[in-house]
Design a protein around this motif. Structure first.
Motif, mmCIF file in Angstrom:
data_model
loop_
_atom_site.group_PDB
_atom_site.id
_atom_site.type_symbol
_atom_site.label_atom_id
_atom_site.label_comp_id
_atom_site.label_asym_id
_atom_site.label_seq_id
_atom_site.Cartn_x
_atom_site.Cartn_y
_atom_site.Cartn_z
ATOM 1 N N LEU A 54 -1.407 7.947 5.868
ATOM 2 C CA LEU A 54 -0.983 8.361 4.520
ATOM 3 C C LEU A 54 -1.775 9.572 4.041
ATOM 4 O O LEU A 54 -1.236 10.427 3.332
ATOM 5 C CB LEU A 54 -1.153 7.198 3.543
ATOM 6 N N GLU A 55 -3.042 9.680 4.441
ATOM 7 C CA GLU A 55 -3.853 10.840 4.009
ATOM 8 C C GLU A 55 -3.210 12.136 4.496
ATOM 9 O O GLU A 55 -3.184 13.140 3.780
ATOM 10 C CB GLU A 55 -5.276 10.765 4.578
ATOM 11 N N GLU B 9 0.856 -1.210 0.000
ATOM 12 C CA GLU B 9 0.000 0.000 0.000
ATOM 13 C C GLU B 9 0.882 1.247 0.000
ATOM 14 O O GLU B 9 0.638 2.211 -0.733
ATOM 15 C CB GLU B 9 -0.896 0.015 1.248
ATOM 16 N N ARG C 50 2.266 6.617 -6.833
ATOM 17 C CA ARG C 50 1.192 7.498 -7.333
ATOM 18 C C ARG C 50 1.576 8.968 -7.124
ATOM 19 O O ARG C 50 1.426 9.786 -8.026
ATOM 20 C CB ARG C 50 -0.105 7.162 -6.570
ATOM 21 N N ASP D 15 2.651 1.692 -3.392
ATOM 22 C CA ASP D 15 1.704 2.180 -4.409
ATOM 23 C C ASP D 15 1.438 3.666 -4.208
ATOM 24 O O ASP D 15 1.406 4.448 -5.151
ATOM 25 C CB ASP D 15 0.361 1.439 -4.310
ATOM 26 N N TRP D 16 1.239 4.018 -2.957
ATOM 27 C CA TRP D 16 0.982 5.428 -2.613
ATOM 28 C C TRP D 16 2.164 6.307 -3.065
ATOM 29 O O TRP D 16 1.976 7.348 -3.689
ATOM 30 C CB TRP D 16 0.788 5.505 -1.096
ATOM 31 N N ARG D 17 3.350 5.828 -2.782
ATOM 32 C CA ARG D 17 4.556 6.590 -3.132
ATOM 33 C C ARG D 17 4.664 6.737 -4.652
ATOM 34 O O ARG D 17 4.952 7.821 -5.174
ATOM 35 C CB ARG D 17 5.772 5.864 -2.547
ATOM 36 N N ASP E 207 -0.070 12.767 2.567
ATOM 37 C CA ASP E 207 -0.518 13.197 1.246
ATOM 38 C C ASP E 207 -0.813 14.705 1.249
ATOM 39 O O ASP E 207 -0.396 15.465 0.372
ATOM 40 C CB ASP E 207 -1.824 12.432 0.942
#
Ligand SMILES: C[S@@+](CC[C@H](N)C(=O)[O-])C[C@H]1O[C@@H](n2cnc3c(N)ncnc32)[C@H](O)[C@@H]1O
Length: 315
Positions: free
Chosen positions: A81-82, A31, A38, A34-36, A85
């Motif tokens: 992560l939010e 996760e 994106r 993927d976040w990184r 972000d």
């Protein structure tokens, strides 16, 4: 390193500022990767995002690397992560320095709280403490020292920790930097050893003139006309009072050098940081002021970035 249970151990504690936003603090490696991916697809430097993951999320770089081999591992972040972000987005849109957004800056062995209005301590400045101690190695012990333009208090804190038997003074004129320096000195329990003085360079030190064995300063030294060309992350967010050295960048250095012979103790040392093209001019100022043994010292890239000189013993 991945533990037996498949959980990446996140070392403690980022002295947490309350995490903005909400969301899970526990994520899997895939996760997170993927976040990184994106976020980086939208732009920005991987090194900056990894810095944010480290200082803002508590995920050390080595732990991030281990996720490439162990994407199934679960890990616990200091912020969801939010929230990371949101900080990244803000940094990308407004160029606010990540250090201000997470409220901390690693410097030497410290993690210094920083906030807008206070210069983010720079890597090259880390060298000044060891340089000063090395230059003074053969000289009598330092009992009294000062840091002029203390900002976050970084130099004063590092010097006080290196010289626990000494008395120090940290001088600052900025109303925004003073409370941060006070809080940082308190965080390392140095209020008894280092006095924070408000005012213009030497002026608040007047009672100690003639008694300072060592004076360090990283003054503002960027020529005014050059400020507009700085990266927005610096130009638009860091305090110009900490950067702007006047028309030729030497305004503050001239004031500091001019007072040095009177304020230093006989045999006392002045050590200044300056711009990479000011070494010759600063050397001339030091000599013209009556200081002796001027020295030129490089930063880690070999550029002359520091100047030293001594008050003659017999004067
Ligand atoms: C380049 S910053 C250095 C801050 C800190 N020592 C560091 O190395 O990160 C220069 C500092 O000098 C302070 N300063 C500017 N003019 C000053 C003055 N006339 N008297 C005392 N401090 C001043 C600024 O507010 C700023 O904190």
């Amino acid at each position: 390193m991945v533990s037996q249970a498949g959980t990446v151990p996140i070392p403690a504690p980022i002295p947490a500022s309350p995490a903005p936003g909400s969301g899970a603090l526990t994520v899997t490696g895939s996760e997170l990767l993927d976040w990184r991916r994106r976020l980086l697809a939208q732009g920005g430097a991987a090194s900056d995002l990894d810095w944010l993951l480290d200082l803002g999320g508590g995920l050390r770089w080595s732990q991030l690397q281990s996720l490439w081999c162990h994407p199934q591992a679960t890990l616990r972040l200091d912020r969801p992560l939010e929230a990371l972000d949101a900080l990244w987005h803000r940094h990308r849109c407004t160029h606010e320095p990540l250090q201000y957004l997470v409220g901390r800056c690693p410097w030497r062995d410290l993690e210094l709280p920083v906030a807008p209005g206070v210069l983010i301590p720079r890597q090259e400045t880390e060298l000044m403490v060891d340089l000063a101690l090395e230059l003074r190695r053969e000289a009598p012990p330092i009992s009294c020292w000062a840091d002029l333009g203390t900002g976050s208090g970084c130099l004063a804190i590092a010097l006080a920790r290196s010289l626990p038997a000494s008395r120090g003074f940290a001088v600052e004129v900025s109303a925004e930097a003073l409370p941060q320096a006070r809080a940082n000195l308190g965080r390392w329990d140095l209020q008894g050893q280092v006095s924070l003085l408000a005012g213009d360079w030497w002026q608040p030190l007047q009672p100690w003139w003639g008694g300072l064995d060592l004076v360090l300063s990283n003054p503002p030294y960027i020529p005014s006309a050059t400020l507009d060309g700085l990266e927005p992350v610096v130009r638009d967010h860091e305090p110009h009072l900490a950067l702007d050295g006047g028309p030729d960048g030497l305004l503050a250095i001239r004031s500091i050098v001019a007072g040095a012979v009177q304020a230093l103790a006989p045999g006392g040392l002045l050590l200044l940081e300056h711009h990479h093209d000011q070494s010759e001019a600063v050397g001339e100022l030091l000599r013209a002021a009556g200081l002796e043994r001027p020295g030129v010292h490089p930063d880690l890239e070999g550029r002359a970035r520091f100047a030293s000189a001594w008050r003659p013993v017999a004067q």
